[in-house]
Design an enzyme around this catalytic site. Sequence first.
Site, PDB file in Angstrom:
ATOM      1  N   HIS A  48      11.694  64.944  70.327  1.00 24.08           N
ATOM      2  CA  HIS A  48      12.206  64.026  69.314  1.00 24.08           C
ATOM      3  C   HIS A  48      13.315  64.709  68.518  1.00 24.08           C
ATOM      4  O   HIS A  48      13.168  65.860  68.104  1.00 24.08           O
ATOM      5  CB  HIS A  48      11.094  63.612  68.356  1.00 24.08           C
ATOM      6  CG  HIS A  48      10.121  62.641  68.948  1.00 24.08           C
ATOM      7  ND1 HIS A  48       9.145  62.015  68.207  1.00 24.08           N
ATOM      8  CD2 HIS A  48       9.980  62.164  70.210  1.00 24.08           C
ATOM      9  CE1 HIS A  48       8.438  61.207  68.975  1.00 24.08           C
ATOM     10  NE2 HIS A  48       8.926  61.298  70.209  1.00 24.08           N
ATOM     11  N   TYR A  81       7.604  56.915  59.319  1.00 21.02           N
ATOM     12  CA  TYR A  81       6.863  57.112  58.072  1.00 21.02           C
ATOM     13  C   TYR A  81       7.165  55.922  57.168  1.00 21.02           C
ATOM     14  O   TYR A  81       8.321  55.661  56.835  1.00 21.02           O
ATOM     15  CB  TYR A  81       7.296  58.414  57.394  1.00 21.02           C
ATOM     16  CG  TYR A  81       6.895  59.656  58.145  1.00 21.02           C
ATOM     17  CD1 TYR A  81       5.762  60.368  57.781  1.00 21.02           C
ATOM     18  CD2 TYR A  81       7.652  60.135  59.216  1.00 21.02           C
ATOM     19  CE1 TYR A  81       5.380  61.529  58.457  1.00 21.02           C
ATOM     20  CE2 TYR A  81       7.286  61.290  59.904  1.00 21.02           C
ATOM     21  CZ  TYR A  81       6.151  61.972  59.517  1.00 21.02           C
ATOM     22  OH  TYR A  81       5.781  63.120  60.195  1.00 21.02           O
ATOM     23  N   PRO A 119      -1.151  66.513  56.177  1.00 20.42           N
ATOM     24  CA  PRO A 119      -0.521  66.308  57.489  1.00 20.42           C
ATOM     25  C   PRO A 119       0.823  65.593  57.425  1.00 20.42           C
ATOM     26  O   PRO A 119       1.484  65.465  58.452  1.00 20.42           O
ATOM     27  CB  PRO A 119      -1.559  65.447  58.231  1.00 20.42           C
ATOM     28  CG  PRO A 119      -2.303  64.739  57.153  1.00 20.42           C
ATOM     29  CD  PRO A 119      -2.361  65.694  55.999  1.00 20.42           C
ATOM     30  N   LYS A 150       2.898  70.301  59.355  1.00 21.63           N
ATOM     31  CA  LYS A 150       3.102  71.744  59.226  1.00 21.63           C
ATOM     32  C   LYS A 150       1.882  72.597  59.547  1.00 21.63           C
ATOM     33  O   LYS A 150       2.001  73.818  59.675  1.00 21.63           O
ATOM     34  CB  LYS A 150       3.589  72.077  57.803  1.00 21.63           C
ATOM     35  CG  LYS A 150       4.949  71.514  57.472  1.00 21.63           C
ATOM     36  CD  LYS A 150       5.987  71.992  58.449  1.00 21.63           C
ATOM     37  CE  LYS A 150       7.324  71.321  58.260  1.00 21.63           C
ATOM     38  NZ  LYS A 150       8.225  71.542  59.410  1.00 21.63           N
ATOM     39  N   TYR A 175      11.817  69.667  58.327  1.00 18.64           N
ATOM     40  CA  TYR A 175      10.934  69.014  59.299  1.00 18.64           C
ATOM     41  C   TYR A 175      10.932  69.744  60.634  1.00 18.64           C
ATOM     42  O   TYR A 175       9.870  69.916  61.254  1.00 18.64           O
ATOM     43  CB  TYR A 175      11.382  67.564  59.503  1.00 18.64           C
ATOM     44  CG  TYR A 175      10.327  66.682  60.159  1.00 18.64           C
ATOM     45  CD1 TYR A 175       9.438  65.963  59.377  1.00 18.64           C
ATOM     46  CD2 TYR A 175      10.229  66.582  61.531  1.00 18.64           C
ATOM     47  CE1 TYR A 175       8.452  65.154  59.965  1.00 18.64           C
ATOM     48  CE2 TYR A 175       9.250  65.795  62.129  1.00 18.64           C
ATOM     49  CZ  TYR A 175       8.374  65.081  61.339  1.00 18.64           C
ATOM     50  OH  TYR A 175       7.411  64.301  61.937  1.00 18.64           O
TER      51      TYR A 175
END
Length: 392
Positions: A72, A201, A293, A297, A387
Amino acid sequence: MKTQVGIIGSGPAGLLLSQLLHKQGIDSVILEKHSRAHVEGRIRAGILEQGTVDMLDEAGVGERLHEEGLIHDGIGIQFNGVNHRIGFKARDTGKTVTVYGQTEVTKDLMDAHAARGQDPFYEAEDVRISGIEAGTPTLKCLFQGKGLEVQCKIIVGCDGYHGVSRQSFPSDVLNTFERVYPFGWLGVLADVKPVSEELIYNNHKNGFALASQRSATRSRYYIQCELNESVEEWSDDRFWETLIHMFGEEVGPKIETGPSIEKSIAPLRSFVAEPMRYKSLFLAGDSAHVVPPTGAKGLNLAASDVHYLTEGLVDYFSTGSTSGLDLYSDRALARVWTAIRFSWWFTHLTHRFPENETHGMAYKLQIAELEYLVQSESAKASLAENYVGLPF
């Protein structure tokens, strides 16, 4: 029995450390209180930073990951019913993340141990640590009904938040920091096609939702829930109806539904223990730190601990130098706190907190920050940099 490094716990941190040490000719023994089937059955996160992927390649267990993992280079941020894509490569990071379940990482590492004829001691009961003060670090346990003693040079605790390793630190040495969030995640795993090729998200007025995946045919979805709720209260029909509603007109109608394979509620918290070393006893992974979560990480922080610890151990056993081990805790914690900050920020950006309900300004500020995020190139770059994983 004697070994150079005694490891408690056969999760990804313990297994990866043992495998990397094996590649460097350093002996290790792993004690695991559960069976292999139990460890393999744990449902955990599945987003790997580029640095974690590189470490698995270095350990010689990356073949299946590259065959089955999904690369991704962006995520979706949805609010006010609109999904906004934030790309990673476009932010000049040069990095991506790989979707590959922690369960699969664990299986690959277990298979590597089995292939070299050095399985962990599964179902090792009543593991105890002794000899730290005396300079004779020793692990003791019951294995197959008999006492087992492992004399080590170094002991590494990879045995999770509830493990014996952190509890073996003197109380006047250890400092702990914790933030418990006032909600949990209700997660469902199902063999249905993911609604999107990338994670989404979602900040909804009713709470947080996440569209995730484990493969091209298996999806993982989450919705924010109360801590006092139980899985039994959530039928599959109720979950899918709530999820589709929260994702709105743009994404909701595209969500495929089906029977859940696994359903669970996970509380969210941030936890850090300092230091991560006491004499010859070291902590790695969840035994030292836990993150929400939201920022994906947890597993990646465990891998970065292993990176720093492997460097220190290789230097120690090859040259006798303790400099890498002496610096381990500070180096690992610097990265831990950076990830704790990012996960804290991302959680506050995407979830509904009690103050959202009692003070409308909190929600307005949350939406204002989301608007800024999707409009500002600098803000996008900061999210992408964190990220995909900061450099070791």
